[in-house]
Write a protein that holds these residues in place. Sequence first.
Motif, PDB file in Angstrom:
ATOM      1  N   ASN A   1      25.088 -18.115  -2.385  1.00  0.00           N
ATOM      2  CA  ASN A   1      24.029 -17.867  -3.362  1.00  0.00           C
ATOM      3  C   ASN A   1      23.616 -16.404  -3.290  1.00  0.00           C
ATOM      4  O   ASN A   1      23.633 -15.789  -2.229  1.00  0.00           O
ATOM      5  CB  ASN A   1      22.821 -18.758  -3.094  1.00  0.00           C
ATOM      6  CG  ASN A   1      23.080 -20.198  -3.419  1.00  0.00           C
ATOM      7  OD1 ASN A   1      24.006 -20.526  -4.145  1.00  0.00           O
ATOM      8  ND2 ASN A   1      22.281 -21.074  -2.874  1.00  0.00           N
ATOM      9  N   ARG A   2      23.186 -15.852  -4.409  1.00  0.00           N
ATOM     10  CA  ARG A   2      22.812 -14.440  -4.461  1.00  0.00           C
ATOM     11  C   ARG A   2      21.358 -14.217  -4.111  1.00  0.00           C
ATOM     12  O   ARG A   2      20.917 -13.099  -3.986  1.00  0.00           O
ATOM     13  CB  ARG A   2      23.057 -13.898  -5.862  1.00  0.00           C
ATOM     14  CG  ARG A   2      24.493 -13.937  -6.273  1.00  0.00           C
ATOM     15  CD  ARG A   2      24.627 -13.392  -7.670  1.00  0.00           C
ATOM     16  NE  ARG A   2      23.673 -14.053  -8.542  1.00  0.00           N
ATOM     17  CZ  ARG A   2      23.963 -14.631  -9.679  1.00  0.00           C
ATOM     18  NH1 ARG A   2      25.182 -14.614 -10.116  1.00  0.00           N
ATOM     19  NH2 ARG A   2      23.036 -15.225 -10.393  1.00  0.00           N
ATOM     20  N   GLY A   3      20.568 -15.265  -3.987  1.00  0.00           N
ATOM     21  CA  GLY A   3      19.123 -15.101  -3.852  1.00  0.00           C
ATOM     22  C   GLY A   3      18.586 -15.174  -2.443  1.00  0.00           C
ATOM     23  O   GLY A   3      19.263 -14.917  -1.462  1.00  0.00           O
TER      24      GLY A   3
ATOM     25  N   ASP B   1      16.054 -21.630   1.410  1.00  0.00           N
ATOM     26  CA  ASP B   1      16.729 -21.005   0.276  1.00  0.00           C
ATOM     27  C   ASP B   1      15.808 -21.080  -0.935  1.00  0.00           C
ATOM     28  O   ASP B   1      15.375 -22.156  -1.314  1.00  0.00           O
ATOM     29  CB  ASP B   1      18.038 -21.740  -0.003  1.00  0.00           C
ATOM     30  CG  ASP B   1      18.914 -21.015  -1.018  1.00  0.00           C
ATOM     31  OD1 ASP B   1      18.413 -20.738  -2.125  1.00  0.00           O
ATOM     32  OD2 ASP B   1      20.069 -20.744  -0.692  1.00  0.00           O
ATOM     33  N   GLY B   2      15.515 -19.936  -1.521  1.00  0.00           N
ATOM     34  CA  GLY B   2      14.661 -19.887  -2.697  1.00  0.00           C
ATOM     35  C   GLY B   2      15.382 -19.329  -3.904  1.00  0.00           C
ATOM     36  O   GLY B   2      14.762 -18.762  -4.798  1.00  0.00           O
ATOM     37  N   THR B   3      16.697 -19.471  -3.960  1.00  0.00           N
ATOM     38  CA  THR B   3      17.510 -18.900  -5.024  1.00  0.00           C
ATOM     39  C   THR B   3      17.068 -19.363  -6.402  1.00  0.00           C
ATOM     40  O   THR B   3      17.042 -18.585  -7.338  1.00  0.00           O
ATOM     41  CB  THR B   3      18.998 -19.253  -4.804  1.00  0.00           C
ATOM     42  OG1 THR B   3      19.399 -18.734  -3.537  1.00  0.00           O
ATOM     43  CG2 THR B   3      19.879 -18.660  -5.881  1.00  0.00           C
TER      44      THR B   3
END
Length: 42
Positions: free
Chosen positions: A5-7, A24-26
Amino acid sequence: MLSCNRGYQIFPAADTGRRVLWLDGTTGWTSLVTRDRPAGKC
């Protein structure tokens, strides 16, 4: 790298074996995520 993921990925922690956990807050929501192993190269 824990995920591809990018976030937002914070607070990684080791569990039993090779499992890892992190927040994870993507998607704009914060979730507890687990994987049996780190993602490696993406």
